[in-house]
Each structure stands twice: as C-alpha cells, then as structure tokens.
Design an enzyme around this catalytic site. Sequence first.
Site, PDB file in Angstrom:
ATOM      1  N   ARG A   1       0.942  -1.472  -0.026  1.00 17.83           N
ATOM      2  CA  ARG A   1       0.178  -0.095  -0.214  1.00 17.83           C
ATOM      3  C   ARG A   1       0.778   1.240   0.047  1.00 17.83           C
ATOM      4  O   ARG A   1       0.257   2.479  -0.013  1.00 17.83           O
ATOM      5  CB  ARG A   1      -0.957   0.029   1.197  1.00 17.83           C
ATOM      6  CG  ARG A   1      -2.233  -0.423   1.122  1.00 17.83           C
ATOM      7  CD  ARG A   1      -2.844  -0.357   2.324  1.00 17.83           C
ATOM      8  NE  ARG A   1      -4.278  -0.301   2.355  1.00 17.83           N
ATOM      9  CZ  ARG A   1      -5.242  -1.260   2.635  1.00 17.83           C
ATOM     10  NH1 ARG A   1      -4.829  -2.371   2.647  1.00 17.83           N
ATOM     11  NH2 ARG A   1      -6.693  -1.136   2.799  1.00 17.83           N
TER      12      ARG A   1
ATOM     13  N   ARG B   1     -21.825  -2.449   3.160  1.00 18.56           N
ATOM     14  CA  ARG B   1     -21.335  -3.511   3.471  1.00 18.56           C
ATOM     15  C   ARG B   1     -21.559  -4.111   4.711  1.00 18.56           C
ATOM     16  O   ARG B   1     -21.470  -3.296   5.732  1.00 18.56           O
ATOM     17  CB  ARG B   1     -19.627  -3.348   3.160  1.00 18.56           C
ATOM     18  CG  ARG B   1     -18.837  -4.825   3.426  1.00 18.56           C
ATOM     19  CD  ARG B   1     -17.537  -4.592   2.644  1.00 18.56           C
ATOM     20  NE  ARG B   1     -16.510  -3.773   3.180  1.00 18.56           N
ATOM     21  CZ  ARG B   1     -15.449  -3.594   3.027  1.00 18.56           C
ATOM     22  NH1 ARG B   1     -15.068  -4.133   1.703  1.00 18.56           N
ATOM     23  NH2 ARG B   1     -14.510  -2.652   3.339  1.00 18.56           N
TER      24      ARG B   1
END
Length: 222
Positions: free
Chosen positions: A88, A124
């Site tokens: 990342r 979600r």
Amino acid sequence: MRVVLLGPPGSGKGTQGEMIEKRFHFPRISTGDILREAVKQGTPLGEAAKAEMSAGHLVKDEIVASLVAERINQADCEQGYVLDGFPRTVNQVKLLEKMDNCQEEIVFEIYVPEEIIIERLTNRRLCSSCGAVYNIITSPPRRADICDLCGGYLIQRDDDRPEVIRERLKVYEAEIKEIVDYYQQKGVLYRVDGRGSVEEVFERIESLLVSELKKKVKPTRE
Ligand code: AMP
C-alpha cells in the site's frame, strides 16, 4: 506466481482475491483480514494496529511487511499467492521485493468510480463469526442481519463509516500513483474495470491471468 491486487477500499479486491484463490489455488493473503483478526483476539499486534485502523490510517510498514513475509514463506504459497491490500506504500513495494524477488508477477489495478465505492462500503456488512461479506442492497442475507453460511450476526466494519471511508480514500490516492507507475514500468500492470457483477469482473481478471500463466509454461521438447 505472485498476484497483486491494487484498488481503493470497496473496489472488490477481497471478493476477487477469493475467486482467484478458488480457481487457481493460490492462497489469498489479506493484510486487512490478518490485522482485523489480531484486533479481535486482542493480541499485541492487534493492540498496535487498532488505533490506526479505526482512524482509516495505515499501520506501520514494518509491521505489515513482517506479517506478509511470515505468510508467504509457508509451503502452500510455493506455487503462488494473491496479495490483497498489500503493498500500500512505495516502501512496502520495496520490502516485498526484498522478501520475495519473484520473477513471475502480475498486478491488477481495479478501478471503480468514487460514488460506487461509497455506496458499496456503506452497504457492506460482515459476519462477525465467519467473516463472510454481504451488501444489504446487492447481495443481502436471506434473514436480515444473520449470516446465511453460519448463522452469525452481521456487523458493519468499524472503518466503513462515512468519515473514515473518506480518510481511507485519501490515504489510497496519496500512495497509489507512484505504486502504479512502478509496476507499469516493470511491465506487469493491468488495469481492470471493477464495475459490473462480481462474475463479470472476475472474467476480466481470469482471462488476463490465464494468458499470463500460459506464457510462463515452457514448451516441452519433441
Ligand atoms: P483493508 O481490509 O485492506 O481495507 O484494510 C483495513 C485497514 O487495515 C486499513 O485501513 C489499514 O489501517 C490496515 N491495513 C491493511 N493493509 C495494510 C497495509 N498493507 N499497510 C498498512 N495498513 C494496512
């Protein structure tokens, strides 16, 4: 073969990673899942990561890199593995190459417009027991708030709140360009449209991965 999945939170890396794992038998390694489990268990690693995670910030490179190093050294990763959520940062890219200077690598950057991401993340839900993922609009459980697979309670991820989502997207944007440029120059990057059904996105990834794997198969001698 190392498969790297890049993409903002909510781009579908986890789902696609699971499908790659099933189809190609490359274990999926999700640093987010490993860290969430550590937080849940209250381990020293979890304690170190907790505050950064709930603020939508990144956990220290060295911590995440050592988790990945430990995992990819296990025997089931010998033929290949899928990285979901790692690297990342550019530093993590370098740490990854140091721990495994893999010659066969394919990187997918899954792109999805921001409004779709926000909608996906706010809808979600996660099973608190087995980790199965639902979307209350597009793939709801049969009984509200209950997991179809194990009967566990569905919860919202702590970092799927609107203010944290915005922070996570900011963090992603700040690092991704340099990572993408690096993999593009290395000649291993494919951009994949993350819109559409899970199956449609997987078809895009699968066909690229199959043709990449074919290239790696050495012709046998007559
Ligand atoms: P994810 O499930 O991939 O969205 O990750 C959830 C959170 O875990 C992130 O917002 C970070 O706080 C942390 N995390 C996961 N992977 C990494 C990573 N490679 N580097 C730093 N922090 C990470």
